[in-house]
Enzyme design. Structure first.
Site, PDB file in Angstrom:
ATOM      1  N   HIS A  61      29.745 -58.985  19.681  1.00 60.25           N
ATOM      2  CA  HIS A  61      31.104 -59.483  19.506  1.00 60.25           C
ATOM      3  C   HIS A  61      31.308 -60.748  20.309  1.00 60.25           C
ATOM      4  O   HIS A  61      30.592 -61.047  21.256  1.00 60.25           O
ATOM      5  CB  HIS A  61      32.142 -58.408  19.867  1.00 60.25           C
ATOM      6  CG  HIS A  61      32.519 -58.346  21.306  1.00 60.25           C
ATOM      7  ND1 HIS A  61      33.424 -59.208  21.872  1.00 60.25           N
ATOM      8  CD2 HIS A  61      32.111 -57.527  22.302  1.00 60.25           C
ATOM      9  CE1 HIS A  61      33.559 -58.908  23.161  1.00 60.25           C
ATOM     10  NE2 HIS A  61      32.765 -57.904  23.447  1.00 60.25           N
ATOM     11  N   CYS A  62      32.316 -61.519  19.868  1.00 54.26           N
ATOM     12  CA  CYS A  62      32.729 -62.722  20.589  1.00 54.26           C
ATOM     13  C   CYS A  62      34.255 -62.755  20.543  1.00 54.26           C
ATOM     14  O   CYS A  62      34.894 -61.724  20.500  1.00 54.26           O
ATOM     15  CB  CYS A  62      32.088 -63.982  19.995  1.00 54.26           C
ATOM     16  SG  CYS A  62      32.563 -64.294  18.290  1.00 54.26           S
ATOM     17  N   ARG A  63      34.817 -63.955  20.538  1.00 52.96           N
ATOM     18  CA  ARG A  63      36.274 -64.056  20.530  1.00 52.96           C
ATOM     19  C   ARG A  63      36.844 -63.774  19.143  1.00 52.96           C
ATOM     20  O   ARG A  63      37.797 -63.022  18.986  1.00 52.96           O
ATOM     21  CB  ARG A  63      36.702 -65.453  21.002  1.00 52.96           C
ATOM     22  CG  ARG A  63      38.182 -65.585  21.266  1.00 52.96           C
ATOM     23  CD  ARG A  63      38.539 -66.986  21.724  1.00 52.96           C
ATOM     24  NE  ARG A  63      38.448 -67.938  20.626  1.00 52.96           N
ATOM     25  CZ  ARG A  63      39.460 -68.271  19.815  1.00 52.96           C
ATOM     26  NH1 ARG A  63      40.641 -67.724  19.984  1.00 52.96           N
ATOM     27  NH2 ARG A  63      39.292 -69.140  18.847  1.00 52.96           N
ATOM     28  N   ILE A  86      37.113 -60.082  19.660  1.00 55.75           N
ATOM     29  CA  ILE A  86      37.997 -59.456  20.649  1.00 55.75           C
ATOM     30  C   ILE A  86      39.465 -59.718  20.313  1.00 55.75           C
ATOM     31  O   ILE A  86      40.331 -58.911  20.644  1.00 55.75           O
ATOM     32  CB  ILE A  86      37.629 -59.939  22.084  1.00 55.75           C
ATOM     33  CG1 ILE A  86      38.119 -58.964  23.143  1.00 55.75           C
ATOM     34  CG2 ILE A  86      38.143 -61.342  22.369  1.00 55.75           C
ATOM     35  CD1 ILE A  86      37.196 -57.811  23.408  1.00 55.75           C
TER      36      ILE A  86
END
Length: 98
Positions: free
Chosen positions: A64-66, A93
C-alpha cells in the site's frame, strides 16, 4: 491474476486478529505521520531491499501507499521478481482512512 484488496476487507481481517504481511511503499516521513504497522520500504528502495521480502515470495503480500499508484508499481515489480501472491490496497491509505 490476484485480486487487489479493498480497505474494508483489510480492516475486517485486521479486526479478526489476522496478521497479513503488509509492505508500505510510501516515504519514511509519510510512514511516520500514520501507518498501519506495515513494513516500510519506500518504492525507490524496493530493488535494494528485496532480500527482506524473500521469505514471503509464496505468501500473500499486501502493498500500500497513499493512493494506490506507487503500490501498483510495487506490485508489478514484485510479480516480475517471482512473488506469487501480491495484492494492492485499492485507494491506498487515503481510502483506508476514508
Amino acid at each position: 491474476m490476484n485480486q487487489d484488496i479493498t480497505p474494508a476487507e483489510l480492516k475486517e481481517r485486521l479486526a479478526k486478529g489476522e496478521k497479513p504481511f503488509i509492505v508500505d511503499v510510501r516515504e519514511d516521513w509519510e510512514y511516520q505521520e500514520q501507518n498501519i504497522g506495515a513494513l516500510n520500504i519506500p518504492l525507490g528502495a524496493l530493488p535494494d531491499r528485496l532480500e527482506e521480502l524473500e521469505d514471503h515470495k509464496n505468501d500473500e503480500v499486501i502493498v500500500h501507499c497513499r493512493s494506490g499508484a506507487r503500490s501498483a508499481s510495487a506490485k508489478a515489480f514484485l510479480q516480475q521478481q517471482g512473488f506469487t501472491n501480491v495484492r494492492n490496497l485499492t485507494g491506498g491509505i487515503m481510502a483506508y482512512n476514508g
